[in-house]
Scaffold this active site. Structure first.
Site, PDB file in Angstrom:
ATOM      1  N   SER A  44      -7.251   1.489  -2.539  1.00  0.00           N
ATOM      2  CA  SER A  44      -5.777   0.755  -2.725  1.00  0.00           C
ATOM      3  C   SER A  44      -6.518  -0.474  -3.267  1.00  0.00           C
ATOM      4  O   SER A  44      -7.402  -1.272  -3.031  1.00  0.00           O
ATOM      5  CB  SER A  44      -5.286   0.984  -1.810  1.00  0.00           C
ATOM      6  OG  SER A  44      -4.109  -0.609  -1.515  1.00  0.00           O
TER       7      SER A  44
ATOM      8  N   GLU B 127       0.724  -0.805   0.242  1.00  0.00           N
ATOM      9  CA  GLU B 127      -0.045   0.114   0.333  1.00  0.00           C
ATOM     10  C   GLU B 127       0.897   1.637  -0.110  1.00  0.00           C
ATOM     11  O   GLU B 127       0.181   1.798  -0.795  1.00  0.00           O
ATOM     12  CB  GLU B 127      -0.793  -0.466   1.478  1.00  0.00           C
ATOM     13  CG  GLU B 127      -2.275   0.333   1.131  1.00  0.00           C
ATOM     14  CD  GLU B 127      -2.968   0.377   2.066  1.00  0.00           C
ATOM     15  OE1 GLU B 127      -4.332  -0.206   1.487  1.00  0.00           O
ATOM     16  OE2 GLU B 127      -3.063   0.275   2.955  1.00  0.00           O
TER      17      GLU B 127
ATOM     18  N   CYS C 269      -8.842  -2.125   4.057  1.00  0.00           N
ATOM     19  CA  CYS C 269      -7.972  -4.097   4.695  1.00  0.00           C
ATOM     20  C   CYS C 269     -10.197  -4.237   4.760  1.00  0.00           C
ATOM     21  O   CYS C 269      -9.391  -5.821   5.854  1.00  0.00           O
ATOM     22  CB  CYS C 269      -7.576  -4.043   5.282  1.00  0.00           C
ATOM     23  SG  CYS C 269      -6.474  -2.074   5.850  1.00  0.00           S
TER      24      CYS C 269
ATOM     25  N   GLU D  97     -15.921 -11.635   3.145  1.00  0.00           N
ATOM     26  CA  GLU D  97     -14.667 -11.424   1.775  1.00  0.00           C
ATOM     27  C   GLU D  97     -13.785 -12.715   1.781  1.00  0.00           C
ATOM     28  O   GLU D  97     -13.392 -12.565  -0.140  1.00  0.00           O
ATOM     29  CB  GLU D  97     -13.277 -10.668   2.609  1.00  0.00           C
ATOM     30  CG  GLU D  97     -12.170 -10.294   1.593  1.00  0.00           C
ATOM     31  CD  GLU D  97     -11.572  -9.729   2.891  1.00  0.00           C
ATOM     32  OE1 GLU D  97     -10.636  -8.415   2.334  1.00  0.00           O
ATOM     33  OE2 GLU D  97     -10.686 -10.511   3.947  1.00  0.00           O
TER      34      GLU D  97
ATOM     35  N   LYS E  18     -15.321 -10.382   7.131  1.00  0.00           N
ATOM     36  CA  LYS E  18     -13.889 -11.326   6.255  1.00  0.00           C
ATOM     37  C   LYS E  18     -14.594 -13.198   5.485  1.00  0.00           C
ATOM     38  O   LYS E  18     -14.339 -13.584   4.728  1.00  0.00           O
ATOM     39  CB  LYS E  18     -13.082 -11.521   7.877  1.00  0.00           C
ATOM     40  CG  LYS E  18     -12.204 -10.498   7.830  1.00  0.00           C
ATOM     41  CD  LYS E  18     -11.465 -10.676   7.044  1.00  0.00           C
ATOM     42  CE  LYS E  18     -10.720  -9.057   7.453  1.00  0.00           C
ATOM     43  NZ  LYS E  18     -10.155  -8.444   6.012  1.00  0.00           N
TER      44      LYS E  18
ATOM     45  N   GLU F  52     -14.064 -12.618  -6.565  1.00  0.00           N
ATOM     46  CA  GLU F  52     -12.092 -11.850  -6.757  1.00  0.00           C
ATOM     47  C   GLU F  52     -11.390 -12.625  -6.151  1.00  0.00           C
ATOM     48  O   GLU F  52     -10.005 -12.353  -6.216  1.00  0.00           O
ATOM     49  CB  GLU F  52     -12.022 -10.563  -6.646  1.00  0.00           C
ATOM     50  CG  GLU F  52     -13.417  -9.218  -6.872  1.00  0.00           C
ATOM     51  CD  GLU F  52     -14.429  -9.515  -6.397  1.00  0.00           C
ATOM     52  OE1 GLU F  52     -15.349  -9.008  -6.882  1.00  0.00           O
ATOM     53  OE2 GLU F  52     -14.403 -10.235  -5.234  1.00  0.00           O
TER      54      GLU F  52
ATOM     55  N   GLU G  26       2.234   1.856  -3.803  1.00  0.00           N
ATOM     56  CA  GLU G  26       0.784   2.117  -4.515  1.00  0.00           C
ATOM     57  C   GLU G  26       0.360   3.450  -3.834  1.00  0.00           C
ATOM     58  O   GLU G  26       0.507   4.374  -4.942  1.00  0.00           O
ATOM     59  CB  GLU G  26      -0.249   1.601  -3.767  1.00  0.00           C
ATOM     60  CG  GLU G  26      -1.530   1.679  -5.369  1.00  0.00           C
ATOM     61  CD  GLU G  26      -2.596   0.981  -4.061  1.00  0.00           C
ATOM     62  OE1 GLU G  26      -2.824  -0.149  -3.152  1.00  0.00           O
ATOM     63  OE2 GLU G  26      -3.914   1.141  -5.072  1.00  0.00           O
TER      64      GLU G  26
END
Lengths: 127, 161, 543, 581
Positions: free
Chosen positions: D321, D281, D301, D363, D360, D368, D284
Site C-alpha cells: 500500500s 488503505e 504500517c 522510519e 520506527k 521520504e 486504495e
C-alpha cells in the site's frame, strides 16, 4: 560385479598377481642365479619363462626368486628347485624352453628332469 | 604473479561461484566444499565470493561468514600466494617447532598471521598436521614438509620464490 | 593381467612422502624402464609401513627385503645389486645391520606388533582394489550379506567387545545396536576421519594405506543398521587421504562393491567423501554432523544421541576410521577370535602413533594390555641420546601425562583411567627429561584456546584463562594463587563443559600438576625452569 | 508414550511426564535453577552452562535446560560442587564483561546481573580483559555493544529463525567467538530491518535501542518549540510493565497523564491516524480491486516489514500500500492540518512518537518522510525509553490521575487500537470495507479468524453487494514475525498467492511484541498484552474507523477529494529497492 561368485573369481585372479608378496611356508621355491654371469648367459629369459609358465598353469604355491652368482659360471644359467621336505635340485645350462620344461615336469609332477641337473661339489650348495 | 584479487570483477567471482555450486550442488550441506573450492585460487574468500555463495545457496550472508570464520583453513582476510602453516602441536614442539617458527618468521620478516609485503607468503601456525612421527612439520598450501631443521625450512621457503 | 617376478613396494604414506619417497619412486621407475626391466619388476605405491622415522621405506618381494632411508641416489645401486644380481644392499637395511643378522620384520619393532587393522597397510597398493581383494578385502562384507542378518552382524559386534577407537571408547556394538533399533528413515553411517588430535596420524595412514578396509567397514555397518548412505568426513589437511579415498570409492563402485544391489544381495550402499576445513572440534561426533550439514562445527548437547537424532535429525551411526576397519576381520574370524586378542576389559588391538623422544617413531598396532614399557623400550627402541624417560602423553593433547613410575601399567582403558589418563585416539608422545612440563602445558593450552569451538562458557573462557595463567607461570610471574585458580577452572571445565573437548582439555595440565607439581612450584617460587624453554632461569630442580 | 517419571530433586519427589527437562521438573518441585541462554520461547541451546546440575550416575554435570528426566532420576541442584561450578562459570563470563553496570542501560533489569547475584559472585578472581570491540550505533535505531555479549545466541535465533533475517550470526571460533554481522559490518550497511527482536532476546546490555531521551528533554525545555506527542496503540497495554503495574494492564489514561506531566504541549494518539490509515488503505484496496491494481495489496504500517521487503523482495514493492504508516501520517498532519488550525509555524512544532518499536526510529529518519524539508516526526522513543523518562521525572505512574487525550488528534476508535495486535489492521479494515462496500451494517464486529498467535492466518470474507444479488469475496491473510511474512512473500513471488489483502507485522504478536516494548516479550506476556488490546477495543464507544468524527472532520475541513494532491503528499509515500547483501 553382481554376485558372490564373481567376487570369488576376481579374488582368485588377484591373488595370483599378488602371489609374489606372500611368504608361503610350504611353497616350492625356484631360485634363479642372477649374477652378472648368469644374466650374461640368459638368466633373465629363464626367470621370465619360469614366472610366465607357473602363472599360466596357476601354480599358486610356487615362489620364483633370485639368488646371486653360485660361482659355477660355466654352468649358467642356473636355477635350483626346493620342494618342501626334499633336497634342493640344481639345474644348469638352462634356457627358456628348458625352464618351461622344468615347470611342467618337476613343479607340476614332481619328476626331476635329470637331463638338466648339474651336480655341484659338496652336494649341498648354499649359493 | 600476485593473486590478491580484490580487484577482480564481481562478474568473474559470480561465474566461479556458479561453477562451484554447479559442481557441488545447491544444498546447504555443500557449503564447506564450495568454500574450499573457491578458496583454491586466491587462498582467501573475499566478500564478493561469500555474497555470491549466500545468494546461490539462499543463505544469510552472516551465516556464510559465521561458518567460514569457524574453520581455520578458510580465511576471509587476504592472504599471500603461499600460506605457510608451521605446526605448533606438542609432538612438533618436542622436536623443536619453536626454532622452526623463529627461522620462518626471520626469513619472511613477518609475524604470525601476517603477509609479506610482496603478497607471496602468509605465515600461520596450525594445531596439527597429522605427521607427528616426522616432526617438526610445516605445510605450504597443500604440501607438507617434515623433519625440518631451521635451515631446511628456510631452504624450502626459498624454493617457492 | 601381467605377472611380474618381483614387486617393489615403496611407501607413499604422507610421512614417507614428505621424506622424499616421491623422487625415490620416480628414480626407481625410471631406472627400471631404462633397463627394460618393467615386465619383470612392478613398482607399487603402498601405505605406511609404520616405521616412519626410517622412511622412505622400500620392500622388495619375493625376498621380503626392507630398505630404510632410501634416497634417489641409492636407486642405481639397488637396481644393479639387488634387482639384477639378487644381492642385498646391506647398508640400506634397518640400522645398517647385515641381512643375516636382522631383517626388518624380525626387529622388536615389528615382532611385538599384531596387525589386524593394519593388515593391508604397507602390503597393498591402495589405489588398486584388486590388491585388496586378493588379501581378502570385502570378504567380511560378502560374508555378512551372504550368511548373516543385520541383527547377526550387530550381535557379532556386540560380542566382540570392540570399543570405539576414536577416543571415547564407547562399545561399538552398542552404537550399532542403538542405530539398528532407532526409528526414523533414512538412516546414515558416518565415518569420522577428522583425525585432529596432535600426535595422532593413524587414521590418516589407514585411509592412505588401506582405504578399502574402511569402505568395507562402512558398508558392513550400513547393512547392519539399515542405512544405504554413508559419509566419510576427512580432515581438510589430509589431501592425500582425500584423494586416495575418493579413488577407492570410485573403484569400489566400479566393482559393484558400492552402489545398488551389492553382490546380488539387494543391499545398496553409497559413500560420499567430504572434506573438513580445519577444526579440531569436528572430531567430536555431533560437531562433525553439524559440519557435514554445512554449519559451524559446534557440538550438540546430548541427549538426543546421534543414534536417534543424528545427521539431519535422522538415526546415524558414527564411528571412527579404526573402529570401522576392525569390522571386516571381526566378521570373518568371529567375535571369539577378536576377544582372544587384547586384554580382558579391552579386546582387540590398538593402533598408536608413536612420536617424540623415542628411537623408532611411527605407526604401530599392538594388542591391548601391552605395557607402556614394552612400547617405549621394545617397539620404540628406547629413549635416544642418553636421555631418560620423563613421561608419556597418551591419547593426544587431551590425554594425561604418565610419569616413569607408571611405565609398567598395561595400556587399556581401565588401567589408564586409574592413573588419570585415557586411551584417546591413540597418540603416544614420549617425552624425555630435557623438557619442562610448564612449557609443555603452555603448548597444550595454546592448542585448546585455538581449537575450542567457543560455544559453551567453561571451555571458551576456561581454555583461555588457563592459558593466561600458565603463560604467566612460565614467564615467572605466576603465584601460588594461580595454581588454585587453575584447579577451580579445571574442575568446572571437566564437569560443566558441553562436549568432550572441554571436559578433557584440562587433563594434561591436571596430570602435569599431579605428577610434576615441583616444576610448577619452581617456576613460581624461584623462577627456575629445567629446560630454559620458559624464558626464566635454567636449572635447579629435582626432576 | 508420555509415561510419568518420578524424579527426586534435592530430596523432593516430583512426578512429571518422562522427557520433561530437569529445569521444568525442578520448577514444579519449587526449585529455581539459574539460566542465561535459556529463553522460554526459544530452542534449547545449553551453551551457557549456568544451569548445570548433578544427575546421580552421570560422569559430568548436565544442563537442566536440555536434559530429560527419567523415572527414578535423582538430581542435586545445590551440591557444593554444583554451586561452585555455576559460580565459576559466571565468574569466567565476568572476567571480560565490562564492569559498567551503573551506567548500563540494563542496570537492574539485566539477566546477567541477576544470575551473578543469585549464584553468589562476590569477586573477580580471574585475569581480566576487555575486548574493546566497537559499539555500533550506525543505524540510529538498534545499538550493538559486542563487549557485553555473553554468546548466549538468543539474538541469533530471534534474527535468523523468528524473523528469517539472519544478519546476526555467531562468528569466529574459540575465545574470539562473538555474535556479529558478516564481515563485522555496521548494522546500517547490512540488511538488518531494525525490528529490535534481538534486543528483546538479549539478556544483557549488548543490544539496545538508540537513545533519544535527551533530545526529547531538550525539545521539551525549548520555549520556542510546541512539542506534541503521539502514542502508538501497543504502548498503552505494555508501559505499565516497566512502571510497577501487572502485565496486561491497560494504562491509557495514566499514560496521557504522565505525558502531560512531562511537559508535552499536546498529548495525542497515533490511533487517530490509524483510523485515517484504514480510510486511505481501504479506498486504495477498493481502487485496486475495481481498477485491476497489483494484488494482493499488503499493509505498510510496520517499518521493519517495509525495510524487509525492500531488502529481500525488492521486485515486489508494488504490492505495498502506498499509505504512510500511522506514525508518519500523524507527523505530517501535526505539521500541516494541526499547525494551520492552531496557527503554529510548522517549523516550531516538534513531534515526538512513543512507539513499541525500534524500526520506527529508522522510519522517521527516512528521506521520504518529510515535506518541503520539514520532517514528519522529530523524535521517536520506545515504550522503554518513555518509562525511563517517567522514572527520571519521578512520577508515581500507577497513582497518577487518569486523563484523556487532547482533541482532535487524540480522538480514535476501537478499530485503531487493535492495530497493536497481529491481525488488527486487517480486522479494522474489514469492519470499514464491509460497510463501505455493502452499505450495510456489519453484523458482528470481531473477525476472530485473523486474531491469535498463529504465524500466518487466512480468512475469506463475503461482502454482499448493495444490488442484493452479487457478492464480493475478499481473501485475506495476516502474518506476524518476518519468517511468516517470508512464507507469504514466497507465494506472492511464485504467483501462488490468491489473496486480495495481506497484513504483515514485523514482530511476533504484532506491535504489542515490538522491539521497543518492555522486556522480556515472552509469549506469555504477549498473550496478556493482546487481551488488553481487545479489551480496550471493546470498551470503546466507536469501533469502526469510518465512524471516527475527527477523521470525518479532517476529510471535510482539510483533505481534498480522494487521491487529491494534498492527501497524496501528506499521507502516501514510496519505497526504495535495497540489496539483500
Amino acid at each position: 560385479m553382481k554376485s558372490m561368485q564373481e567376487l570369488e573369481a576376481i579374488r582368485q585372479k588377484a591373488k595370483k598377481a599378488m602371489k609374489v608378496r606372500e611368504g608361503q611356508e610350504n611353497a616350492i621355491v625356484v631360485s634363479v642365479a642372477m649374477g652378472t654371469c648368469g644374466i650374461a648367459k640368459g638368466a633373465r629369459d629363464v626367470m621370465m619363462a619360469l614366472v610366465d609358465e607357473t602363472a599360466k598353469r596357476g601354480l599358486d604355491s610356487v615362489v620364483i626368486t633370485q639368488s646371486g652368482c653360485a660361482g659355477f659360471c660355466e654352468k649358467e644359467p642356473m636355477a635350483k628347485v626346493h620342494m618342501p621336505g626334499q633336497p634342493e635340485i640344481n639345474y644348469g645350462y638352462l634356457d627358456a624352453n628348458r625352464a618351461r620344461d622344468i615347470v611342467a615336469r618337476h613343479l607340476v609332477h614332481g619328476e626331476i628332469v635329470h637331463d638338466y641337473v648339474v651336480q655341484l661339489p659338496g652336494g649341498e650348495d648354499r649359493a | 604473479m600476485i593473486m590478491l584479487c580484490s580487484c577482480r570483477e564481481v562478474k568473474i567471482v559470480r561465474e566461479d561461484v556458479k561453477e562451484a555450486v554447479q559442481r557441488c550442488g545447491r544444498e546447504k550441506h555443500q557449503l564447506l566444499e564450495i568454500l574450499g573450492q573457491l578458496q583454491k585460487g586466491t587462498n582467501f574468500l573475499e566478500r564478493d565470493t561469500l555474497v555470491a555463495v549466500a545468494e546461490e545457496l539462499d543463505l544469510p550472508l552472516a551465516e556464510v561468514y559465521g561458518t567460514a570464520t569457524f574453520y581455520s583453513l578458510y580465511s576471509t582476510k587476504p592472504r599471500g600466494r603461499y600460506v605457510v602453516r608451521v605446526c605448533e602441536s606438542a609432538p612438533c614442539h618436542i622436536d623443536g617447532a619453536a626454532d622452526i617458527l623463529a627461522a620462518v618468521k626471520a626469513h619472511l620478516g613477518v609475524a604470525v598471521d601476517e603477509t609479506t609485503d610482496n603478497s607471496q607468503f602468509t605465515l600461520e601456525t596450525t594445531s596439527c598436521l597429522g605427521v607427528c612421527s616426522v616432526g617438526p612439520a610445516m605445510m605450504i598450501n597443500d604440501e607438507v614438509y617434515g623433519n625440518l631443521t631451521p635451515d631446511r625450512a628456510v631452504e624450502i621457503l626459498q624454493s617457492y620464490n | 593381467m601381467s605377472i611380474h617376478r618381483s614387486h617393489i613396494l615403496v611407501c607413499s604414506g604422507s610421512n614417507c612422502t614428505l621424506r622424499a619417497s616421491v623422487p625415490v619412486r620416480m628414480a626407481l621407475r625410471a631406472a627400471i624402464a631404462d633397463q627394460g626391466l618393467d615386465k619383470e619388476f612392478k613398482v607399487i605405491e603402498t601405505g605406511c609401513f609404520g616405521l616412519c622415522q626410517e622412511g622412505p621405506i622400500m620392500v622388495i618381494y619375493p625376498e621380503g627385503i626392507h630398505y630404510c632411508g632410501v634416497q634417489p641416489d641409492d636407486i642405481d645401486e639397488i637396481v644393479e645389486t639387488h634387482l639384477k644380481k639378487g644381492r642385498v644392499v646391506n647398508r640400506l637395511l634397518y640400522r645398517g645391520e647385515a641381512e643375516q643378522e636382522v631383517t626388518l620384520p624380525s626387529t622388536p619393532f615389528y615382532q611385538r606388533q599384531h596387525r589386524v587393522v593394519l593388515r593391508n597397510v604397507g602390503a597393498v597398493d591402495p589405489e588398486n582394489i584388486e590388491e585388496s581383494l586378493a588379501r581378502d578385502g570385502y570378504q567380511g562384507l560378502a560374508k555378512a550379506l551372504d550368511t548373516m542378518s543385520p541383527r547377526d552382524v550387530v550381535q557379532t559386534m556386540l560380542d566382540s567387545g570392540l570399543q570405539g577407537r576414536g577416543g571415547a571408547g564407547f562399545p561399538a556394538g552398542r552404537k550399532w545396536d542403538f542405530t539398528l533399533r532407532a526409528s526414523g528413515e533414512p538412516k546414515y553411517v558416518v565415518c569420522n576421519a577428522d583425525e585432529g588430535e596432535p600426535g595422532t596420524s593413524k587414521d590418516r595412514l589407514i585411509l592412505e594405506g588401506d582405504p578399502h578396509a574402511v569402505i568395507e567397514g562402512m558398508a558392513i555397518a550400513g547393512y547392519a543398521v539399515g542405512a544405504s548412505q554413508g559419509f566419510i568426513y576427512i580432515r581438510g589437511e589430509y589431501q592425500l587421504s582425500l584423494q586416495r579415498f575418493r579413488k577407492a570409492v570410485e573403484q569400489a563402485r566400479e566393482y559393484g562393491l558400492l552402489g545398488s544391489d551389492i553382490l546380488g544381495s539387494g543391499f545398496s550402499f553409497n559413500v560420499e567423501v567430504r572434506s573438513g576445513a580445519g577444526a579440531y572440534v569436528c572430531g567430536e561426533e555431533t560437531a562433525l554432523l553439524n559440519s557435514l550439514e554445512g554449519r559451524r562445527g559446534e557440538p550438540r548437547y546430548k541427549p538426543p544421541f546421534p543414534a536417534n537424532e543424528g545427521l539431519w535429525g535422522k538415526p546415524t551411526l558414527i564411528n571412527n576410521v579404526e573402529t570401522l576397519a576392525n569390522a571386516a576381520p571381526i566378521l570373518m574370524h568371529g567375535a571369539q577370535w577378536y576377544r582372544s586378542l587384547g586384554s580382558e576389559d579391552c579386546p582387540g588391538t590398538k593402533v598408536f602413533t608413536l612420536s617424540g623422544d623415542v628411537a623408532n617413531r611411527g605407526l604401530i598396532e599392538v594388542p591391548m594390555g601391552i605395557t607402556l614399557r614394552e612400547i617405549v623400550e621394545d617397539i620404540g627402541g628406547g629413549i635416544p641420546g642418553g636421555r631418560q624417560f620423563k613421561m608419556a602423553q597418551i591419547g593426544g593433547t587431551s590425554g594425561g601425562c604418565i610419569p616413569a613410575e607408571h611405565l609398567d601399567i598395561p595400556i587399556d582403558i581401565p588401567h589408564l583411567d586409574d592413573v588419570g589418563a585415557s586411551l584417546g585416539s591413540g597418540a603416544l608422545l614420549i617425552v624425555d627429561d630435557s623438557h619442562c612440563m610448564v612449557d609443555l602445558s603452555k603448548t597444550f593450552l595454546h592448542f585448546f584456546a585455538h581449537e575450542s569451538c567457543g560455544q559453551c562458557t567453561p571451555c571458551r573462557e576456561g581454555t583461555m584463562l588457563m592459558r593466561k595463567l600458565v603463560d604467566g607461570i612460565a614467564a615467572g610471574s605466576g603465584t601460588r594463587k594461580d595454581l588454585e585458580l587453575l584447579e577451580r577452572i579445571t574442575a568446572t571445565m571437566r564437569k560443566a563443559s558441553l562436549c568432550g573437548l572441554g571436559q578433557t582439555a584440562p587433563t594434561p595440565v591436571l596430570t602435569a600438576l599431579r605428577y610434576f607439581s615441583d616444576e610448577y612450584e619452581a617456576h613460581i617460587d624461584s623462577g627456575r625452569c629445567i629446560s630454559g624453554a620458559c624464558g626464566v632461569a635454567v636449572g635447579g630442580m629435582k626432576s | 508414550m508420555t509415561d510419568n517419571a518420578v524424579v527426586t530433586i534435592n530430596g523432593t519427589e516430583v512426578t512429571v511426564p518422562e522427557g520433561t527437562t530437569i529445569l521444568t521438573a525442578a520448577e514444579l518441585a519449587g526449585v529455581q535453577i539459574p539460566t542465561l541462554c535459556n529463553h522460554p520461547d526459544q530452542m534449547i541451546k545449553a551453551v551457557c552452562r549456568v544451569c548445570v546440575v548433578e544427575v546421580e550416575g552421570a560422569r559430568v554435570f548436565q544442563p537442566a535446560c536440555s536434559f530429560p528426566v527419567w523415572d527414578g532420576m535423582n538430581v542435586r541442584t545445590n551440591s557444593p560442587a554444583v554451586i561452585e561450578a555455576r559460580k565459576t562459570v559466571v565468574e569466567m563470563l565476568l572476567s571480560r564483561h565490562p564492569q559498567d553496570c551503573l551506567q548500563c542501560e540494563r542496570n537492574l533489569h539485566c539477566e546477567l546481573q541477576n544470575v551473578s547475584k543469585s549464584v553468589g559472585v562476590n569477586e573477580r578472581p580471574f585475569p581480566e580483559e576487555t575486548r574493546d570491540l566497537p559499539i555500533d550505533d550506525s543505524s540510529g535505531a538498534v545499538v550493538r555493544e559486542a563487549d557485553k555479549c555473553i554468546n548466549c545466541r538468543r539474538c541469533v535465533e530471534a534474527c535468523a529463525d523468528v524473523q528469517g533475517v539472519g544478519v546476526l550470526s555467531t562468528v569466529n571460533r574459540g575465545y574470539d567467538t562473538v555474535v556479529s554481522t558478516a564481515f563485522n559490518e555496521p548494522l546500517e550497511q547490512v540488511s538488518c530491518v531494525l525490528c529490535g527482536q534481538c534486543i528483546q532476546a538479549c539478556p544483557t546490555g549488548a543490544l539496545r535501542e538508540h537513545n533519544d531521551i535527551d533530545r526529547v528533554w531538550r525539545a521539551l525545555a525549548d520555549p520556542n518549540k510546541h512539542v506534541v506527542v503521539q502514542t502508538a496503540p501497543a504502548v498503552r497495554v505494555a508501559i505499565g510493565e516497566d512502571l510497577g503495574l501487572p502485565v496486561g494492564t491497560r494504562a491509557t489514561k495514566l499514560l496521557t497523564s504522565a505525558l502531560r506531566q512531562l511537559g508535552f504541549d499536546g498529548v495525542f494518539d497515533t490511533d487517530f491516524t490509524a483510523d485515517l490509515t484504514i480510510m486511505e488503505e481501504g479506498s486504495e484496496l477498493l481502487q485496486r480491486l475495481q481498477e485491476g491494481g497489483t494484488l494482493p495489496m499488503i499493509t505498510s504500517c510496520s517499518p521493519g516489514w517495509i525495510k524487509y521487503i525492500e531488502h529481500y523482495y525488492p521486485e515486489q514493492l508494488d504490492h505495498l500500500s502506498t499509505c504512510k504508516s500511522p506514525q508518519q501520517m500523524f507527523g505530517a498532519l501535526a505539521k500541516s492540518y494541526y499547525a494551520e488550525k492552531n496557527q503554529y509555524n510548522p517549523d516550531d512544532i516538534y513531534v515526538v512518537s512513543i512507539m513499541p518499536c525500534t524500526a520506527k526510529k529508522f522510519e522517521a529518519n527516512r528521506p521520504e518522510m518529510a515535506a518541503e524539508g520539514i520532517r514528519d516526526v522529530d523524535a521517536v522513543l520506545t515504550t522503554r525509553e518513555l518509562a525511563q523518562m517517567i522514572d527520571q521525572a519521578g512520577l508515581d505512574f500507577p497513582n497518577l490521575k487518569e486523563e484523556e487525550y487532547d482533541s482532535p488528534l487524540g480522538i480514535s476508535t476501537g478499530a485503531a487500537v487493535i492495530f497493536g495486535a497481529t491481525g488488527g489492521v486487517m480486522e479494522a479494515a474489514l469492519r470499514t470495507v464491509y460497510e463501505l462496500v455493502t452499505e450495510q451494517e456489519l453484523p458482528a464486529l470481531d473477525f476472530t479468524s485473523v486474531r491469535g498467535l498463529d504465524g500466518v492466518k487466512e480468512a475469506s470474507v463475503l461482502l454482499p453487494l448493495p444490488n442484493g444479488e452479487d457478492s464480493l469475496e475478499v481473501k485475506v491473510a495476516a502474518a506476524h514475525g518476518l519468517a511468516s511474512a517470508r512464507q507469504i512473500m514466497e507465494k506472492v513471488k511464485n504467483g501462488e498467492a490468491d489473496y486480495h489483502f495481506v497484513e504483515v507485522m514485523s514482530c511476533p504478536g504484532g506491535c504489542i511484541g515490538g522491539g521497543g516494548q518492555p522486556r522480556p516479550s515472552t509469549t506469555e506476556r504477549r498473550e496478556k498484552r493482546l487481551q488488553a488490546i481487545y479489551d480496550e477495543d471493546e470498551a470503546m464507544t466507536i469501533r469502526k474507523s469510518h465512524e471516527n468524527p475527527a477523521v470525518k472532520a479532517l476529510y471535510e475541513e482539510y483533505l481534498e477529494k480522494p487521491l487529491g494532491e494534498r492527501r497524496h503528499k501528506l499521507l502516501h509515500t514510496h519505497y526504495v529497492q535495497r540489496s539483500r547483501y
